[in-house]
Structure formats: structure tokens, C-alpha cells
Motif scaffolding. Sequence first.
Motif, PDB file in Angstrom:
ATOM      1  N   ALA A 184       0.952  -1.265   0.013  1.00 56.00           N
ATOM      2  CA  ALA A 184      -0.108   0.017  -0.141  1.00 56.00           C
ATOM      3  C   ALA A 184       0.872   1.162   0.023  1.00 56.00           C
ATOM      4  O   ALA A 184       0.681   2.250  -0.888  1.00 56.00           O
ATOM      5  N   ARG A 185       2.091   1.316   0.935  1.00 51.45           N
ATOM      6  CA  ARG A 185       2.771   2.185   0.897  1.00 51.45           C
ATOM      7  C   ARG A 185       3.461   2.409  -0.540  1.00 51.45           C
ATOM      8  O   ARG A 185       3.605   3.723  -1.168  1.00 51.45           O
ATOM      9  N   ALA A 186       4.147   1.311  -0.908  1.00 51.97           N
ATOM     10  CA  ALA A 186       4.858   1.578  -2.296  1.00 51.97           C
ATOM     11  C   ALA A 186       3.778   1.959  -3.275  1.00 51.97           C
ATOM     12  O   ALA A 186       4.485   2.800  -4.254  1.00 51.97           O
ATOM     13  N   LEU A 187       2.656   1.665  -3.319  1.00 53.00           N
ATOM     14  CA  LEU A 187       1.472   1.933  -4.282  1.00 53.00           C
ATOM     15  C   LEU A 187       1.485   3.506  -4.236  1.00 53.00           C
ATOM     16  O   LEU A 187       1.234   4.050  -5.425  1.00 53.00           O
ATOM     17  N   GLN A 188       1.287   3.815  -3.362  1.00 47.18           N
ATOM     18  CA  GLN A 188       0.893   5.371  -2.938  1.00 47.18           C
ATOM     19  C   GLN A 188       2.073   6.172  -3.610  1.00 47.18           C
ATOM     20  O   GLN A 188       1.853   7.335  -4.217  1.00 47.18           O
ATOM     21  N   THR A 189       3.187   5.740  -3.225  1.00 41.02           N
ATOM     22  CA  THR A 189       4.702   6.236  -3.574  1.00 41.02           C
ATOM     23  C   THR A 189       4.668   6.511  -5.339  1.00 41.02           C
ATOM     24  O   THR A 189       5.025   7.540  -5.646  1.00 41.02           O
ATOM     25  N   CYS A 190       4.294   5.443  -5.903  1.00 46.23           N
ATOM     26  CA  CYS A 190       4.634   5.484  -7.109  1.00 46.23           C
ATOM     27  C   CYS A 190       3.297   5.802  -8.116  1.00 46.23           C
ATOM     28  O   CYS A 190       3.407   6.205  -9.238  1.00 46.23           O
ATOM     29  N   ALA A 191       2.247   5.875  -7.454  1.00 46.38           N
ATOM     30  CA  ALA A 191       0.826   6.187  -8.300  1.00 46.38           C
ATOM     31  C   ALA A 191       0.414   7.382  -7.692  1.00 46.38           C
ATOM     32  O   ALA A 191      -0.165   8.164  -8.691  1.00 46.38           O
ATOM     33  N   GLY A 192       0.369   7.881  -6.459  1.00 46.50           N
ATOM     34  CA  GLY A 192      -0.194   9.164  -6.032  1.00 46.50           C
ATOM     35  C   GLY A 192      -1.529   9.527  -6.566  1.00 46.50           C
ATOM     36  O   GLY A 192      -2.363   8.500  -6.371  1.00 46.50           O
ATOM     37  N   GLU A 193      -1.906  10.660  -7.079  1.00 44.09           N
ATOM     38  CA  GLU A 193      -3.361  11.066  -7.411  1.00 44.09           C
ATOM     39  C   GLU A 193      -3.670   9.939  -8.599  1.00 44.09           C
ATOM     40  O   GLU A 193      -5.050   9.814  -8.747  1.00 44.09           O
ATOM     41  N   ARG A 194      -2.870   9.588  -9.331  1.00 44.74           N
ATOM     42  CA  ARG A 194      -3.623   8.591 -10.486  1.00 44.74           C
ATOM     43  C   ARG A 194      -4.510   7.711  -9.847  1.00 44.74           C
ATOM     44  O   ARG A 194      -5.411   7.019 -10.649  1.00 44.74           O
ATOM     45  N   ILE A 195      -4.421   7.069  -8.448  1.00 42.13           N
ATOM     46  CA  ILE A 195      -5.449   6.046  -7.867  1.00 42.13           C
ATOM     47  C   ILE A 195      -6.553   6.681  -7.060  1.00 42.13           C
ATOM     48  O   ILE A 195      -6.833   6.061  -6.330  1.00 42.13           O
ATOM     49  N   SER A 196      -6.498   7.864  -7.164  1.00 43.89           N
ATOM     50  CA  SER A 196      -7.440   8.480  -6.041  1.00 43.89           C
ATOM     51  C   SER A 196      -8.897   8.347  -6.386  1.00 43.89           C
ATOM     52  O   SER A 196      -9.781   8.192  -5.256  1.00 43.89           O
ATOM     53  N   ARG A 197      -9.376   7.453  -7.519  1.00 44.60           N
ATOM     54  CA  ARG A 197     -10.679   7.274  -7.795  1.00 44.60           C
ATOM     55  C   ARG A 197     -10.690   5.789  -7.816  1.00 44.60           C
ATOM     56  O   ARG A 197     -11.698   5.266  -8.306  1.00 44.60           O
TER      57      ARG A 197
END
Length: 289
Positions: A184-197
Motif C-alpha cells: 500500500a505504501r509503495a503503491l501510494q509512492t509510485c501512483a499518487g493522485e492517479r489512483i485517487s478514484r
Amino acid sequence: MRVLNIGSLNIDIVYRVPHIVRPGETLSSFSAARHAGGKGLNQSVALARAGVEAAHAGAVGQDGLFLRELLEKEHVDCSGIEVLRDEPTGCAVIQVADDGENAIVLLHGANFAVTPERIRRALEKMPEGSVVLLQNEISSLKECMELAAKMNLRIFFNPSPMDKTIGALPLEAVDTFLVNEGEARALQTCAGERISRCNILTTLGARGAEYRGRNGEFVRVPAANAGKAVDTTGAGDTFTGYFVASLVQGEDPEAAMKRAAAAAAIAVTRPGAAESIPYLSEIIGNPDK
Ligand code: RIB
């Protein structure tokens, strides 16, 4: 509704050890065994045992025919599994320690000979409204997500094992991510706003699991306990398969998480990955679950 899982099929060589080997150490194992595995195969077994209509697409070598047979016995549609002449089946060398923890070394083999064309053929067979489940153990994942998105299929993605290739994927096309805390942490780092939806389901080990929906919904459920852990290999795959199956069967995220947690709790009390996954009757037969 049908779930198409496009994912890995591995031969797991499992060594029981007192602890996970340390750098520079030579360690004797108590036993070695060969099991069916691969995050893809394990999740297809979980989908099938949870009671949904599942299809699997992927690739094995000539040495992996028993993996396809295993899925066929679970009534998984295996017409999308190719048997390749020139590639070995994917292989995982797994250490399982006394406390049930594991460490895994992977050889991709046939899993990385999965082409966009093979994926397109599998996707085109899917009835409208189908769901696609993916992990990060096959090649052509980017093309796979692009094609599935173009066909308006709902994508569930378990980005495991997490590595630097994940950030280059069209992650905004994913409906729901299924991750552990580190992922989850790594995903937030590499994806950021792109996965906000996107919806995000995070497993928290002994603390249970939490779900954050795209519209602000938040659900947390405790971990289940079905006895002493002997092998945690495949527990995450059990959770993922059961969670997706339960949603497809019409459960809400909270009920799906509870069922998935109960299934994973049983899986860790048994050796192996695919073989350890319980049937739905073992879970709903228990009034506490
Ligand atoms: O998640 C467990 C799986 O990871 C094992 O079965 C192994 O094959 C690796 O892919």
C-alpha cells in the motif's frame, strides 16, 4: 458473472527450515516438497472454492501440465492456459520457517512468455460484465490492463510482488487494488493522485484488513483465528480470491472482507499454497464467521 484471472502458474518447491536463511549462512532443511502455486493459480483456486465461475489465462511449460489439471479439477475454465514447448514452467523456491513465515525466490519461466495477443484472445471470450483479476507475476500486464479497460471490464489488481514496474502501468484503469501494508505504501509512492478514484483493500496481518472506497467509504474488520499458523504461503492469495468472489456474489465489502479473513485464517493452519485454501462450506458452515 464470470471472473477471468490472468496470472501465474508456478511449481513451488518448499523447504521447511528452522528460520529463514541469513546472508552467508548454509542451512539444513527438515523436508522438501513440491506443491502447486503461483499467485495466479492460488487465486483461481480460491475463486473456485469460494463458489464463483472462474476462468484462468496464462502459460506453463510441458513440466506444468499438472497445474492445469489441478485447476480443471476445481472446475476452472482453463482454455486460456497455453502449454509452451520451449519454456519451463514458472518456479518458486520457498522457505517456510517454524513460525509459518516464508521467503520466496521466483523464476518467471513461461509466466513471462504471456503475450498481448494471448491476453486479447482470453479477454474477448469473456461475457459482458465480467471481472478481471491480475497480479504482478506475468508479462504484458500493461497491455492487459489497457485492453481490459477498453472493454469496460472491472479490474481487480493485486500488485504483488511489488516492484518498480508497477508505476509504469495504467493504474487509473484499476477498479480495486488488493495490497498488504508494505505494498500500500509503495503503491501510494509510485501512483499518487492517479489512483485517487480507485478502491483500496489493505490487509493488515494480525490487525485484520481495511477498505477505502472511491466515494470515501471506510470499513475495517478484525483478523480471524482458526488455529496455529503452520504455513502462511498463499494466505494473501486466499484472501484476494475470496474477497473478489464474495463481491461478485453480491456481498458488500465488509461481508466480503469477513469471509476472506475467515478463509485466510484457515489456509495458514495447513501446509502448501493452493492445497491449503478452504472450500466455502468450511467457512459458512461455521456460525461465527
Ligand atoms: O503467494 C504465494 C505464491 O507466491 C507462491 O505459491 C509462489 O508460487 C509465489 O508466486
